[in-house]
Motif scaffolding. Structure first.
Motif, mmCIF file in Angstrom:
data_model
loop_
_atom_site.group_PDB
_atom_site.id
_atom_site.type_symbol
_atom_site.label_atom_id
_atom_site.label_comp_id
_atom_site.label_asym_id
_atom_site.label_seq_id
_atom_site.Cartn_x
_atom_site.Cartn_y
_atom_site.Cartn_z
ATOM 1 N N VAL A 1 -64.023 -34.138 -65.056
ATOM 2 C CA VAL A 1 -62.478 -34.009 -65.278
ATOM 3 C C VAL A 1 -61.930 -33.678 -63.686
ATOM 4 O O VAL A 1 -61.037 -34.244 -63.437
ATOM 5 C CB VAL A 1 -62.187 -33.073 -66.138
ATOM 6 N N PHE A 2 -62.757 -32.977 -63.315
ATOM 7 C CA PHE A 2 -62.325 -32.399 -61.989
ATOM 8 C C PHE A 2 -62.087 -33.815 -60.997
ATOM 9 O O PHE A 2 -61.130 -34.275 -60.160
ATOM 10 C CB PHE A 2 -63.056 -31.444 -61.301
ATOM 11 N N SER A 3 -63.273 -34.728 -61.041
ATOM 12 C CA SER A 3 -63.178 -35.955 -60.312
ATOM 13 C C SER A 3 -61.827 -36.907 -60.547
ATOM 14 O O SER A 3 -61.345 -37.521 -59.531
ATOM 15 C CB SER A 3 -64.461 -36.752 -60.655
ATOM 16 N N LEU A 4 -61.483 -36.617 -61.772
ATOM 17 C CA LEU A 4 -60.262 -37.469 -62.129
ATOM 18 C C LEU A 4 -59.079 -36.891 -61.382
ATOM 19 O O LEU A 4 -58.213 -37.681 -60.902
ATOM 20 C CB LEU A 4 -60.192 -37.363 -63.787
ATOM 21 N N ILE A 5 -59.047 -35.615 -61.321
ATOM 22 C CA ILE A 5 -57.904 -34.872 -60.668
ATOM 23 C C ILE A 5 -58.041 -35.309 -59.289
ATOM 24 O O ILE A 5 -56.909 -35.511 -58.455
ATOM 25 C CB ILE A 5 -57.909 -33.253 -60.909
ATOM 26 N N LEU A 6 -58.980 -35.111 -58.622
ATOM 27 C CA LEU A 6 -59.386 -35.389 -57.374
ATOM 28 C C LEU A 6 -59.018 -36.953 -56.969
ATOM 29 O O LEU A 6 -58.340 -37.178 -55.801
ATOM 30 C CB LEU A 6 -60.830 -35.165 -56.850
ATOM 31 N N TRP A 7 -59.119 -37.763 -57.787
ATOM 32 C CA TRP A 7 -58.897 -39.189 -57.410
ATOM 33 C C TRP A 7 -57.434 -39.376 -57.543
ATOM 34 O O TRP A 7 -56.777 -40.027 -56.681
ATOM 35 C CB TRP A 7 -59.545 -39.950 -58.546
ATOM 36 N N VAL A 8 -56.710 -38.716 -58.555
ATOM 37 C CA VAL A 8 -55.304 -38.648 -58.505
ATOM 38 C C VAL A 8 -54.744 -38.177 -57.030
ATOM 39 O O VAL A 8 -54.043 -38.707 -56.500
ATOM 40 C CB VAL A 8 -54.700 -38.044 -59.726
ATOM 41 N N ARG A 9 -55.324 -37.051 -56.852
ATOM 42 C CA ARG A 9 -54.890 -36.363 -55.479
ATOM 43 C C ARG A 9 -54.937 -37.337 -54.235
ATOM 44 O O ARG A 9 -53.982 -37.434 -53.334
ATOM 45 C CB ARG A 9 -55.473 -34.909 -55.049
ATOM 46 N N ALA A 10 -55.996 -38.128 -54.434
ATOM 47 C CA ALA A 10 -56.376 -39.001 -53.077
ATOM 48 C C ALA A 10 -55.233 -40.063 -52.923
ATOM 49 O O ALA A 10 -55.336 -40.762 -52.114
ATOM 50 C CB ALA A 10 -57.778 -39.363 -53.017
ATOM 51 N N THR A 11 -54.936 -40.586 -54.135
ATOM 52 C CA THR A 11 -53.979 -41.806 -54.502
ATOM 53 C C THR A 11 -52.578 -41.708 -54.373
ATOM 54 O O THR A 11 -52.051 -42.551 -53.626
ATOM 55 C CB THR A 11 -54.610 -42.507 -55.670
ATOM 56 N N PHE A 12 -51.981 -40.800 -55.019
ATOM 57 C CA PHE A 12 -50.389 -40.890 -55.270
ATOM 58 C C PHE A 12 -49.600 -40.164 -54.345
ATOM 59 O O PHE A 12 -50.015 -39.104 -53.677
ATOM 60 C CB PHE A 12 -50.241 -40.224 -56.644
ATOM 61 N N PRO A 13 -48.621 -40.572 -54.040
ATOM 62 C CA PRO A 13 -47.446 -40.089 -53.198
ATOM 63 C C PRO A 13 -46.995 -39.012 -54.044
ATOM 64 O O PRO A 13 -47.455 -38.928 -55.552
ATOM 65 C CB PRO A 13 -46.530 -40.951 -52.829
ATOM 66 N N ARG A 14 -45.836 -38.106 -53.722
ATOM 67 C CA ARG A 14 -45.316 -37.094 -54.387
ATOM 68 C C ARG A 14 -44.029 -37.571 -54.879
ATOM 69 O O ARG A 14 -43.350 -38.346 -54.296
ATOM 70 C CB ARG A 14 -45.173 -35.986 -53.373
ATOM 71 N N LEU A 15 -43.757 -37.065 -56.280
ATOM 72 C CA LEU A 15 -42.621 -37.233 -56.752
ATOM 73 C C LEU A 15 -41.401 -36.311 -56.248
ATOM 74 O O LEU A 15 -41.862 -35.344 -55.422
ATOM 75 C CB LEU A 15 -42.557 -37.198 -58.375
ATOM 76 N N ARG A 16 -40.174 -36.571 -56.474
ATOM 77 C CA ARG A 16 -39.090 -35.612 -56.105
ATOM 78 C C ARG A 16 -38.872 -34.433 -57.231
ATOM 79 O O ARG A 16 -38.923 -35.195 -58.615
ATOM 80 C CB ARG A 16 -37.849 -36.406 -55.857
ATOM 81 N N ILE A 17 -38.182 -33.629 -56.915
ATOM 82 C CA ILE A 17 -38.174 -32.414 -57.872
ATOM 83 C C ILE A 17 -37.591 -32.855 -59.339
ATOM 84 O O ILE A 17 -37.819 -32.586 -60.363
ATOM 85 C CB ILE A 17 -37.590 -30.964 -57.380
ATOM 86 N N ASP A 18 -36.376 -33.539 -58.991
ATOM 87 C CA ASP A 18 -35.545 -33.987 -60.213
ATOM 88 C C ASP A 18 -36.271 -34.944 -60.820
ATOM 89 O O ASP A 18 -36.150 -35.064 -62.214
ATOM 90 C CB ASP A 18 -34.113 -34.437 -59.759
ATOM 91 N N GLN A 19 -37.222 -35.973 -60.435
ATOM 92 C CA GLN A 19 -38.053 -37.111 -60.959
ATOM 93 C C GLN A 19 -38.906 -36.176 -61.686
ATOM 94 O O GLN A 19 -39.418 -36.704 -62.785
ATOM 95 C CB GLN A 19 -38.333 -37.876 -59.940
ATOM 96 N N VAL A 20 -39.518 -35.055 -61.252
ATOM 97 C CA VAL A 20 -40.616 -34.603 -61.828
ATOM 98 C C VAL A 20 -40.143 -33.877 -63.213
ATOM 99 O O VAL A 20 -40.625 -34.016 -64.307
ATOM 100 C CB VAL A 20 -41.204 -33.347 -60.968
#
Lengths: 351, 367
Positions: free
Chosen positions: A270-289
């Protein structure tokens, strides 16, 4: 209360969390290195294994700076308020049949109650620092973490319904097949909301290094910063452990490995999945979140809950040959259907 | 019970990870919403234009390297062309080709860095940036091969270039040119349709066509707003009229369009490079120029299409060894003109996206 059991398990758990956190730090840095075409830490010890130790020594030796205008008692307490609940969550996670610190019959409720305390610590840190970056981080914390708590709890309720118990030990025992097959949507919602809860990309708005420097922890240095760092990884560990327990069958697995080994392997997966996401995606904006939470995740979680209730009531979920494809199909249909309806609201001026 | 809210002031920079050097923005915020912006620069100011007046023409070439330090070669070219214009000297054919090859390689390198930093600014945790640097590194290796430098090249001279291309250069260039389109397509697949990139950049920070023209914006910022203006086509210099390439333009003038324009420009640069590498003739790499440069009295404004827009050198010569006046029209500085209008009403997080999409290099803003 059996005090011997309590004492021994506390020590084991503490050791598990600390070593788990150290492993995660190493694993994440090496993993990110692989994702980013660079070696990652590889100098301290074989494969850089001693890097977390070196980091710990460095953090301990650093000067502890407190801003002159900070609210000093609050500034001092904040890391502790955040850290203790992150540790306390592990009290109810089973490492084997009955191998847990406290088999609470309201285990899930306890986890939710305790883990939501971390928000208070983070908000204290941001508010007391008397720094505007920290303040922005703190404001985002309250907005984001409180909101995501709702889809998080709702997504867990699906698994609770299937097992008919709030005790994590019972939930593991109830999984003839891992609940991810019967609750694929629940798992996805849980992972998304949990990543927002533990402040991970693409929801890492509390610290958002490229926007607000380090957000709530801008004014923390030395071991107090270290505690926040530990908290973050302990939370990640707990999120992975809860996901493994609720959806992946916890300690259950073929007998050639002991139960706790299965749990640890699932946690790493599961942690590998979280890590993968971290390495891949840019950040959303607070209102989008926020929009994503309220307009997309929450309706999805409610629908999932409703459908699970129907399936459980009609007994369909016991017919595994039917329930698994049905649940998977429902998940796909719901995600595609709702995402067509949903707009982040991104791209429009806010005035 | 009524709540009273107040605006508050926050400083982004000078030492902020996303200000691309030492830029400072004084923001007035209402919660996260930007109410007012005051850009403040000058933290990197080195008095370069004044310094140049005290140095002779040749010794000013290294100063140009330090303007847009991610595209030194183009700066070199612009300055050398300005002085050649004063001296009224011809540059040999081969040297022209070498210059075009260097400038286009540099443009790709600068855009790679620009896009990488932009994605970093919207929170992509270094990954795209490091991928971009993988290719930039290959380009830097080529520069290293021709002049032994990796950042401030100082390779071009009045009348040509300092050294001829080494034998291994052209094969290495051709190999890179075969690889580059694949890598650019890879980035395209990973980034261009990424949902988060879309919501963070589409419609964000719109610079309308009129405002882009009125503020003298140039380069991808201008073209992102839909103005088809590129000095390489509109006022061809060097040998650019011999190559086939297109000028990509955006439609909406938003952050996303500026990103797309840069992406497409890299492809077009590869096109130019392929033609140049195929056509480059043998011959002199340096024209007949005396050691001591002493242009006759006069003035020139010579501009090239830099990676960030029109990069112009305005030089007044008084017949001595030093320029009487030396001024740079730096695209990064001028592209910042509309920053305030682009930012007001957006959120703090958008500031990073918009600012990153303008793609400035502070060495050029503060000279």
């Amino acid at each position: 209360m059996d005090w011997g059991h309590f004492l021994i398990f506390t020590v084991i758990l503490f050791g598990f969390v600390i070593s788990g956190v150290l492993f995660f730090i190493w694993y994440e840095r090496r993993g990110l290195g692989r994702f980013q075409l660079r070696p990652g830490p590889n100098r301290a010890g074989p494969f850089g294994l001693l890097q977390p130790i070196a980091d710990a020594v460095k953090v301990l030796l650093k000067e502890d700076l407190v801003p002159a205008l900070a609210d000093k008692p609050v500034h001092f307490l904040a890391p502790l308020v955040a850290f203790v609940p992150a540790m306390a969550v592990f009290a109810v996670i089973p490492f084997g049949d009955g191998a847990l610190l406290a088999d609470l019959n309201i285990g899930i409720l306890y986890i939710m109650a305790v883990s939501s305390m971390i928000v208070i610590g983070i908000f204290m840190a941001g508010w007391s620092s008397s720094n505007k970056y920290s303040l922005l981080g703190a404001m985002r914390t309250i907005a984001q973490e409180v909101s995501y708590e709702i889809p998080l709890v709702l997504s867990i309720l699906g698994a609770v319904m299937l097992a008919g118990s709030l005790s994590l030990n019972d939930i593991v025992k109830a999984q003839d097949v891992p609940f991810i097959l019967l609750q694929p949507l629940g798992f996805l919602i849980y992972m998304t909301a949990a990543m927002a809860e533990i402040n991970r990309t693409p929801f890492d708005l509390l610290e958002a290094d490229s926007e607000i420097i380090a957000g709530f922890q801008t004014e923390y240095s030395g071991m107090k910063f270290g505690l926040f760092y530990l908290t973050e990884y302990a939370e990640t560990l707990s999120v992975s452990a809860i996901a493994s327990t609720l959806f992946l069958g916890g300690w259950a697995g073929p007998a050639f490995l002991p139960g706790f080994a299965w749990l640890i392997l699932k946690i790493i997966a599961v942690f590998s999945l979280i890590l993968w996401v971290r390495a891949t995606f840019p950040r959303l904006r607070i209102d989008q979140v926020m929009a994503f939470c309220w307009k997309f995740l929450l309706p999805l979680a409610l629908l999932n809950l409703l459908l699970t209730a129907v399936l459980v009531l009609t007994g369909l979920n016991d017919q595994l040959w039917l329930a698994i494809p049905l649940n998977l199909a429902l998940a796909v249909v719901l995600i595609i259907g709702l995402s067509r309806q949903y707009k982040t609201g991104g791209g429009h001026a806010v005035n | 019970m009524t709540f009273k809210t107040e605006h508050y002031v926050i400083n982004i920079g000078p030492q902020h990870p996303s200000t691309h050097g030492v830029f400072r923005l004084r923001l007035t915020l209402d919660g996260e919403v930007i109410v007012d912006v005051e850009p403040i620069f000058g933290y990197l100011h080195r008095g370069m234009e004044k310094l140049a007046e005290g140095r002779n023409y040749t010794k000013n070439i290294p100063l140009t390297d330090r303007l847009d330090y991610l595209a030194s070669m183009i700066n070199n070219q612009g300055y050398c062309m300005a002085v050649e214009d004063l001296l009224k000297i011809e540059v040999p054919e081969r040297a022209q080709y070498i210059r075009v090859i260097m400038a286009e390689l540099q443009r790709i390198g600068a855009h790679l860095a620009g896009i990488g930093f932009f994605l970093n600014d919207i929170g992509a945790f270094m990954t795209p940036l490091l991928y971009m640097f993988r290719e930039r590194e290959k380009i830097v290796e080529l520069f290293d091969m021709v002049c032994g430098q990796r950042l401030n090249y100082n390779y071009m001279r009045f009348g040509g270039v300092a050294m001829d291309l080494p034998d291994e250069f052209l094969p290495a260039l051709k190999k890179l040119l075969n690889e580059l389109p694949g890598f650019i397509n890879e980035y395209d697949q990973l980034i261009t349709t990424n949902e988060i990139v879309l919501v963070r950049s589409k419609g964000v920070g719109i610079l309308p066509r009129e405002m882009a023209v009125n503020t003298s914006a140039a380069g991808p910022v201008l073209r992102g707003s839909g103005v088809k203006w590129d000095l390489r086509k509109n006022r061809p210099y060097s040998i650019y009229d011999r190559f086939e390439f297109d000028i990509p333009v955006g439609e909406h003038g938003d952050t996303y369009d500026r990103y797309l324009v840069r992406m497409e420009e890299m492809r077009q640069s590869v096109r130019i490079l392929k033609q140049a590498a195929a056509q480059i003739p043998e011959g002199e790499y340096m024209g007949k120029v005396s050691k001591l440069i002493r242009p006759p009295a006069g003035e020139t404004y010579t501009a090239v299409e830099g990676a960030k827009g029109e990069l112009g050198f305005y030089i007044i010569a008084d017949g001595s060894e030093n320029p009487y006046r030396w001024h740079v029209r730096a695209p990064s500085l001028i592209n910042l003109t509309a920053l305030r209008e682009m930012l007001i009403g957006w959120k703090v997080a958008d500031l990073m996206a918009i600012f990153g999409s303008i793609d400035i290099v502070m060495g050029e803003v503060d000279r």
